[in-house]
Every structure is written in C-alpha cells, then in structure tokens.
Design an enzyme around this catalytic site. Sequence first.
Site, PDB file in Angstrom:
ATOM      1  N   SER A 103       0.918  -1.163  -0.115  1.00  8.71           N
ATOM      2  CA  SER A 103      -0.226  -0.066  -0.007  1.00  8.71           C
ATOM      3  C   SER A 103       0.855   1.235  -0.085  1.00  8.71           C
ATOM      4  O   SER A 103       1.841   1.359   0.694  1.00  8.71           O
ATOM      5  CB  SER A 103      -0.825  -0.125   1.144  1.00  8.71           C
ATOM      6  OG  SER A 103      -1.460   1.409   1.490  1.00  8.71           O
ATOM      7  N   THR A 151      -4.792   2.653  -7.483  1.00  8.72           N
ATOM      8  CA  THR A 151      -6.074   2.653  -7.153  1.00  8.72           C
ATOM      9  C   THR A 151      -6.790   3.730  -7.469  1.00  8.72           C
ATOM     10  O   THR A 151      -6.560   4.935  -7.319  1.00  8.72           O
ATOM     11  CB  THR A 151      -6.005   2.420  -5.604  1.00  8.72           C
ATOM     12  OG1 THR A 151      -5.284   1.169  -5.533  1.00  8.72           O
ATOM     13  CG2 THR A 151      -7.434   2.201  -5.023  1.00  8.72           C
TER      14      THR A 151
HETATM   15  C1  FNR Z   1      -7.635  -2.102   1.994  1.00  7.66           C
HETATM   16  N1  FNR Z   1      -7.611  -1.971   0.846  1.00  7.66           N
HETATM   17  C2  FNR Z   1      -6.677  -1.047   0.189  1.00  7.66           C
HETATM   18  N2  FNR Z   1      -6.595  -0.846  -1.311  1.00  7.66           N
HETATM   19  C3  FNR Z   1      -5.799  -0.026  -1.727  1.00  7.66           C
HETATM   20  O1  FNR Z   1      -5.687  -0.004  -2.870  1.00  7.66           O
HETATM   21  N3  FNR Z   1      -4.948   0.625  -0.793  1.00  7.66           N
HETATM   22  C4  FNR Z   1      -4.724   0.597   0.552  1.00  7.66           C
HETATM   23  O2  FNR Z   1      -4.057   1.039   1.040  1.00  7.66           O
HETATM   24  C5  FNR Z   1      -5.793  -0.427   1.112  1.00  7.66           C
HETATM   25  N4  FNR Z   1      -5.730  -0.330   2.297  1.00  7.66           N
HETATM   26  C6  FNR Z   1      -6.841  -1.347   2.936  1.00  7.66           C
HETATM   27  C7  FNR Z   1      -6.672  -1.543   4.244  1.00  7.66           C
HETATM   28  C8  FNR Z   1      -7.666  -2.581   4.806  1.00  7.66           C
HETATM   29  C9  FNR Z   1      -7.546  -2.496   6.172  1.00  7.66           C
HETATM   30  C10 FNR Z   1      -8.234  -3.244   4.042  1.00  7.66           C
HETATM   31  C11 FNR Z   1      -9.282  -4.255   4.644  1.00  7.66           C
HETATM   32  C12 FNR Z   1      -8.436  -3.014   2.587  1.00  7.66           C
HETATM   33  C13 FNR Z   1      -8.411  -2.905  -0.146  1.00  7.66           C
HETATM   34  C14 FNR Z   1      -7.666  -3.985  -0.446  1.00  7.66           C
HETATM   35  O3  FNR Z   1      -6.485  -3.929  -1.505  1.00  7.66           O
HETATM   36  C15 FNR Z   1      -8.624  -4.935  -1.233  1.00  7.66           C
HETATM   37  O4  FNR Z   1      -9.292  -4.599  -2.161  1.00  7.66           O
HETATM   38  C16 FNR Z   1      -9.927  -5.684  -0.263  1.00  7.66           C
HETATM   39  O5  FNR Z   1      -9.191  -5.832   1.253  1.00  7.66           O
HETATM   40  C17 FNR Z   1     -10.337  -6.944  -0.937  1.00  7.66           C
HETATM   41  O6  FNR Z   1     -11.397  -7.157  -0.158  1.00  7.66           O
HETATM   42  P1  FNR Z   1     -11.460  -8.310   0.950  1.00  7.66           P
HETATM   43  O7  FNR Z   1     -10.704  -9.542   0.592  1.00  7.66           O
HETATM   44  O8  FNR Z   1     -10.965  -7.695   2.233  1.00  7.66           O
HETATM   45  O9  FNR Z   1     -12.878  -8.668   1.300  1.00  7.66           O
END
Ligand code: FNR
Length: 350
Positions: A103, A151
Amino acid sequence: MDVDALEAAAAATLPPHVYDYFRATAGGPEVAERSTSAWSAFLHRPHVLQDTERIDTGTTVLGTPVTTPVLVAPMAQQVAADPLGERATAAAAAAAGSLIGISTNTAVPFAEVAAAGAPWWFQLYIFKDRPISEQLVDRAVEHGASAIILTVDITGLRHPSPEANYAVDPTDWPLSPAADRLVNLDPDLRERARGEGGWFARDFGFRAIEWLRERTGLPVVVKGVLRGDDARRAVDAGASAVLVSTHGARAFATSVPSARALAEVADAVGTDVEVYVDSGLRSGIDVATALALGARAVFLGRPVMWGLATGGEAGVRNVLERVHQELVTAMDLLGAPTLADLTQDLVVPA
Ligand code: FNR
C-alpha cells in the site's frame, strides 16, 4: 478454512479501534455480507473422467511466475496487526509462492519489504501534491517493485457511516497520522502529506496510466474497475491489467459486488490484458469461481489481515496455504487440472 472464526480470534486480540478500521466497509454489516455472499451465488458444472492425478496451480502475473494464483492485496496499517507488518506478510507470500501488493500507506520501508523475498507490486494513490506520488513510485522502482497498482475507486468521501469515517480526513486516521506511515518519503514531503496535499487527487483521469508507465517503466494495473467499458478505456489508455474490486466493500456501499462485475470486465478486454479480482473472496472454491469467470489471479484482503493479527507470518502463511489447498481440491472436483482448464462454462448462477 473458517474465516469467520479467524476474524473472531483477530477481534479478540486487536484493540477495538484497530479491528473496526480493518473490518470497516462503506456501510453497515449488510454491505460486507453482500460482498462475500456474491461469490456463493454461483454453482459449478464439474467435468468427470479428467486426469487430475496432478493439479498444477502455477501461472504468471505480468510475467512474474507464481506457484499459486492466490495473491495478497495491498492493505494499509499492517503494523497495527503485527509489529512486523508487511515484513511478515511479504515473508509469508514468499513462502507460499505468491506475490504481495504494498500500500501507498505502508509504514514499512520498501527495502525491508523487498528483503522478505516475495515479488511485489506497489499500490499508488495519486495525491493532490504530485511530487509525493512521484517520489513514492520512484522509490518503489528503486527497490524492485515489478508493477504499479493504480487504485482508482477511492476519490474522497465515502458513505458517511461512522465506521468509515477514517476515510474523511487522511491527516487524522485513527491508527497513525501521515507522518508515521509514509516512511518511504523524505521528511519534507511526508510533512506536506499531512496537509491539504495529502488528499487524494480526482482530476488525473485515464491519462495517469500512460504517465505512470513512462515514469516507472513498469506495467500498470488499474484497481477498482467494475464496468466493461471502463476496463476497455483503461486498456486503450495503456493499462497492462485491470483489477476488478470494490476495495473490500470499502469504497461505495451500493456498488455491485466484484463477483457480479468480473465476467463483464473479462469479456470486455478479452485476452488483451490480464484481469484480476478481489473483494469478498473467502475460500478456495470462491477462487475457483473467480478464475472460471475470467480472472487470472485473485487478491485476498481481510483473511490475510486476520491471519497476520492472530499468528504473524505463520498466520498469513496458514491462510494462504489453506485457501490454496481448497483451490486444489476444487480443481480436482471440477475436473480442471490446470488453471487454463477453469473456464466460464464451469460456472452457472445459483
Ligand atoms: C484495504 N484496501 C486497500 N486498497 C488499496 O488499494 N490501498 C490501500 O491502502 C488499502 N488499504 C486497505 C486497508 C484495509 C484494512 C483493508 C481491509 C483493505 C483494499 C484491499 O486492497 C482489497 O481491495 C480488499 O481488502 C479486498 O477485499 P477483502 O478480501 O478484504 O474482502
């Protein structure tokens, strides 16, 4: 694997505000439920009498070989789950033959991510203050990131639920302020990220894809696509892959779940680029469904976070290995010995 039980174990060990941040969606519990249950809305049409003596789950993602199509989604704030954060997650990904997304908001230096030995892709949010994003991608390239995940589904305010308020002001996150997490920036830019410049930009459009390709020399994965027409535009604008995602139901409470958007996106881009999916996948059967619907690989988010919170590196490894093993079993039962055998005709609406 019982992901709900793992989540309950994580909830019991994490400080409540950290657990709330990890599990938050853009709405109430029904939003999380819709994201995961959408994968169960498919049933399978297995083949019989195939030779499944040997199941091969190996593939490549943008040229990088992986022994499993179960990859690790970029997630912020992993040091709040385990002090080692992405150092542990990346080491587990390496052991599992997987790949990890890192991230923008990681609190771990890229050099230490790279030292864990897993192939890694850098996930970028484009900040209003452009030099912040530029320095982040330059550093990611220096430390061996092999793709940029751009993203595009979080541009600002989300559903105004109390749970999701962390999204409102990036300078005032419940877990750590910008200065503590953006460790890959020089101190002056880190400071700038605490102010207005730290807000996500909304004005860059599809041209950002070409800009990133040129600046980094790396393939660009566009994350957060839910429509065939947008996927097509991303490809025409230079994307090497699209990641169908609702950000784990964190972006927009009423968007269609990834499971419902995947086939449309895969059909729209054909074999021109690679398609991946995340959000709501909780088992190897879900993974098999996703690959049959057109994904080349999947990313897991929260199951990995729950593994990290409960068992550190070993906990993440356990999650990846168990989901992988479930996938192997599903491929056996579907009569699909290789990932290429997982085709759309194996899946029907429930
Ligand atoms: C994320 N996700 C995420 N995506 C991204 O592009 N940059 C980020 O910094 C983050 N940070 C983040 C923190 C936390 C705590 C979560 C749970 C999710 C989204 C992540 O990349 C992904 O799309 C989802 O988590 C997928 O879904 P599930 O498997 O959690 O249901």
